[in-house]
Write a protein that holds these residues in place. Structure first.
Motif, short mmCIF file in Angstrom:
data_model
loop_
_atom_site.label_atom_id
_atom_site.label_comp_id
_atom_site.label_asym_id
_atom_site.label_seq_id
_atom_site.Cartn_x
_atom_site.Cartn_y
_atom_site.Cartn_z
N ASN A 1 29.92 43.35 7.78
CA ASN A 1 29.31 44.23 6.80
C ASN A 1 30.13 44.17 5.52
N PRO A 2 29.62 44.53 4.36
CA PRO A 2 28.29 45.09 4.08
C PRO A 2 27.25 44.05 3.68
N VAL A 3 27.58 42.75 3.85
CA VAL A 3 26.65 41.64 3.56
C VAL A 3 26.23 41.69 2.09
N ARG B 1 33.03 53.56 6.69
CA ARG B 1 33.40 53.97 5.33
C ARG B 1 32.84 53.06 4.24
N SER B 2 31.89 52.21 4.60
CA SER B 2 31.21 51.40 3.59
C SER B 2 29.70 51.44 3.79
N SER B 3 29.24 52.41 4.56
CA SER B 3 27.79 52.60 4.70
C SER B 3 27.42 54.04 4.38
N GLY B 4 28.30 54.71 3.64
CA GLY B 4 28.12 56.14 3.41
C GLY B 4 27.62 56.48 2.02
N ILE B 5 28.06 57.64 1.54
CA ILE B 5 27.55 58.16 0.28
C ILE B 5 28.64 58.98 -0.40
N MET B 6 28.77 58.79 -1.71
CA MET B 6 29.72 59.60 -2.45
C MET B 6 29.28 61.06 -2.46
N ALA B 7 30.26 61.93 -2.43
CA ALA B 7 29.99 63.36 -2.25
C ALA B 7 29.13 63.94 -3.36
N ILE B 8 29.28 63.46 -4.58
CA ILE B 8 28.46 63.96 -5.69
C ILE B 8 26.99 63.67 -5.42
N ALA B 9 26.68 62.45 -5.00
CA ALA B 9 25.30 62.10 -4.68
C ALA B 9 24.81 62.84 -3.45
N TYR B 10 25.72 63.06 -2.49
CA TYR B 10 25.32 63.74 -1.26
C TYR B 10 24.95 65.20 -1.53
N ALA B 11 25.67 65.85 -2.42
CA ALA B 11 25.34 67.24 -2.77
C ALA B 11 23.93 67.31 -3.35
N ARG B 12 23.60 66.36 -4.21
CA ARG B 12 22.24 66.34 -4.78
C ARG B 12 21.19 66.02 -3.72
N ILE C 1 23.89 47.84 0.68
CA ILE C 1 25.10 47.05 0.43
C ILE C 1 26.20 47.98 -0.07
N HIS C 2 27.07 48.39 0.82
CA HIS C 2 28.18 49.29 0.55
C HIS C 2 27.67 50.71 0.29
N ASN C 3 28.60 51.59 -0.10
CA ASN C 3 28.29 53.01 -0.21
C ASN C 3 27.32 53.33 -1.34
N VAL D 1 32.86 43.37 17.99
CA VAL D 1 33.84 43.42 16.90
C VAL D 1 33.14 43.25 15.56
N MET D 2 33.37 44.24 14.69
CA MET D 2 32.82 44.22 13.34
C MET D 2 33.96 44.03 12.33
N LEU D 3 33.69 43.26 11.30
CA LEU D 3 34.63 43.13 10.19
C LEU D 3 33.98 43.68 8.93
N HIS D 4 34.63 44.67 8.31
CA HIS D 4 34.23 45.04 6.96
C HIS D 4 34.86 44.05 6.01
N CYS D 5 34.03 43.34 5.26
CA CYS D 5 34.53 42.30 4.37
C CYS D 5 33.60 42.19 3.18
N CYS D 6 34.04 42.72 2.05
CA CYS D 6 33.23 42.68 0.83
C CYS D 6 33.24 41.29 0.21
N GLY D 7 32.24 41.07 -0.65
CA GLY D 7 32.26 39.91 -1.53
C GLY D 7 31.62 38.66 -0.95
N GLY D 8 31.78 37.58 -1.70
CA GLY D 8 31.20 36.30 -1.33
C GLY D 8 32.11 35.53 -0.39
N VAL D 9 31.77 35.53 0.89
CA VAL D 9 32.62 34.88 1.90
C VAL D 9 31.84 33.80 2.67
N TYR D 10 30.81 33.27 2.06
CA TYR D 10 30.00 32.24 2.72
C TYR D 10 30.85 31.10 3.29
N PRO D 11 31.81 30.53 2.54
CA PRO D 11 32.59 29.41 3.09
C PRO D 11 33.44 29.79 4.31
N LEU D 12 33.72 31.08 4.46
CA LEU D 12 34.57 31.52 5.57
C LEU D 12 33.77 31.89 6.82
#
Length: 410
Positions: free
Chosen positions: A323-325, A27-38, A388-390, A299-310
């Motif tokens: 993801n989404p790096v 759910r973070s490598s996809g596409i919004m439906a408006i863009a998908y219709a186009r 990077i994300h949807n 095991v994959m973690l979806h984790c947005c944002g700047g998480v370099y220290p973690l």
């Protein structure tokens, strides 16, 4: 290589025959439906409808014709469910495009605004007129003082991100639901050579934000450690129980299990490394390593944002893939991540700058951005391409095509 072999090579830090590519595999490598219709119109695909499986983010099911066109190597487990016509009902996107949404999701309209409701009619989320998304407006544990024994199932019934779930929802973890889960997962495995991602969730940092509201959760983390530990212990127990049931049904049919927890901001982590290591790392470790004991999965973690220290803590806790790096955040440059963590972490994302390039650049600029990122992240394996994300609603279809074409000329 088959698509599955290609992805498995990449996530085992081996360089595949070409870059493995994801589009709509979670759910973070996809596409919004408006863009998908186009996009469908641009590609000349006239079959099928626009199926919105993720209501809060307005994400579309990416159909087989589109997956084939872009040589996509990944598919989400949910594509094995909700295939019957009676699963879907008519709706309309904010720009007026006709679409279909899951029939079990209860939406009502008032004065131009849409509301999503729980089974008892409580309004839990809203999409105001002119908005592209749904926002949570009800927090089921807001103001609740007694947290000794939480009924998570009841709370999730009135939590947007839990209630407005996507296929295989509304299947539950009872015996009938688990049997249907197993049958659907088995059938999907037998009918595709794509790698399959199973979305489990298992969120620890986000769920209390969904239940208490974000500000209250952050105050609880900072000022009530005993209460926080007690809450998280209950949540881990709940997740472990569901994890065992989930993987008993689908474990042999998926390649990757996805957990979720957004921990980053544009400027760095939402919480300190010390706070992460105290409250979340031990519990993430329990969940992630239990998943590996129960099934042969990464095991994959979806984790947005700047998480370099973690990142070191993620690796120590047993995480394989992130993801989404989000390379546009502080200290998240692709070169730095690959150099410091590339031997231990798979980067599933970071393949195209969605914020500054994909929606506003020319096809040539997009191709240059993609090629440079692939050049950095792909060598030696440990990389699965996704933007990077949807893909947002405003992205022109020719830019989407330019992005996917550039992968194979990098």
């Amino acid at each position: 290589m088959t698509s599955r072999e290609r992805v498995l090579a990449a996530i085992n830090h081996k360089e595949p025959d070409r870059v493995a590519v994801d589009f709509g595999g979670h759910r973070s490598s996809g596409i919004m439906a408006i863009a998908y219709a186009r996009l469908k119109k641009y590609l000349g695909i006239t079959s099928g409808d626009i199926y919105v499986y993720d209501i809060p983010q307005q994400l579309a099911v990416v159909e087989p014709e589109v997956l084939d066109h872009f040589h996509i190597d990944v598919i989400e487990l949910g594509r094995g469910f909700g295939l019957e016509k009676e699963y879907w009902k008519e709706w309309e996107l904010p720009d007026g495009t006709p679409c279909k949404i899951p029939v079990h999701i209860n939406l009502v309209k008032e004065n131009g605004d849409w509301y999503a409701c729980s089974d008892d009619g409580t309004r839990i989320a809203t999409q105001p007129k002119g908005s592209l998304y749904f926002d949570q407006i009800y927090f089921p544990l807001l103001g609740v003082k007694d947290l000794k024994s939480i009924d998570f199932d009841a709370a999730f019934e009135k939590s947007m991100w839990n209630k407005l779930s996507n296929p295989p929802a509304p299947l539950g973890y009872d015996s009938e639901g688990l049997q249907k889960l197993k049958e659907g997962a088995k059938k999907l495995r037998e009918t595709t050579d794509r790698a399959i991602v199973g979305l489990f969730g298992g969120n620890l940092h986000e769920i209390p934000q969904f239940l208490f509201r974000a500000d209250n959760w952050f105050m609880m983390l900072a000022s009530e450690p005993e209460k926080t530990h007690h809450f998280l212990d209950q949540l881990v127990e709940y997740h472990l129980n569901n994890l065992e049931k989930y993987l008993s049904a689908v474990g042999e049919y998926i390649d990757v299990i996805q957990f979720g927890d957004d921990l980053g901001m544009q400027t760095g982590p939402q919480i300190s490394k010390k706070m992460y290591d105290t409250f979340l790392k031990p519990r993430h470790s329990i969940l992630w390593n239990q998943a590996k004991k129960l099934a042969k999965v990464k095991v994959m973690l979806h984790c947005c944002g700047g998480v370099y220290p973690l990142m070191p803590s993620f690796i120590e806790a047993g995480l394989d893939i992130i993801n989404p790096v989000q390379t546009t955040c502080k200290d998240m440059e692709a070169e730095r991540l690959k150099r410091e963590f590339g031997k231990d972490m798979v980067f599933w994302g970071g393949g195209c700058n969605t914020r500054d390039v994909l929606g506003v650049g020319t096809p040539q600029q997009i191709a240059e951005d993609v090629r440079e990122r692939v050049r950095i992240l792909a060598p030696g394996g440990g990389f699965v391409f996704q933007q990077i994300h949807n893909i947002m609603a405003n992205v022109p279809p020719e830019n989407i095509e330019a992005m996917f074409q550039a992968i194979h000329t990098a």
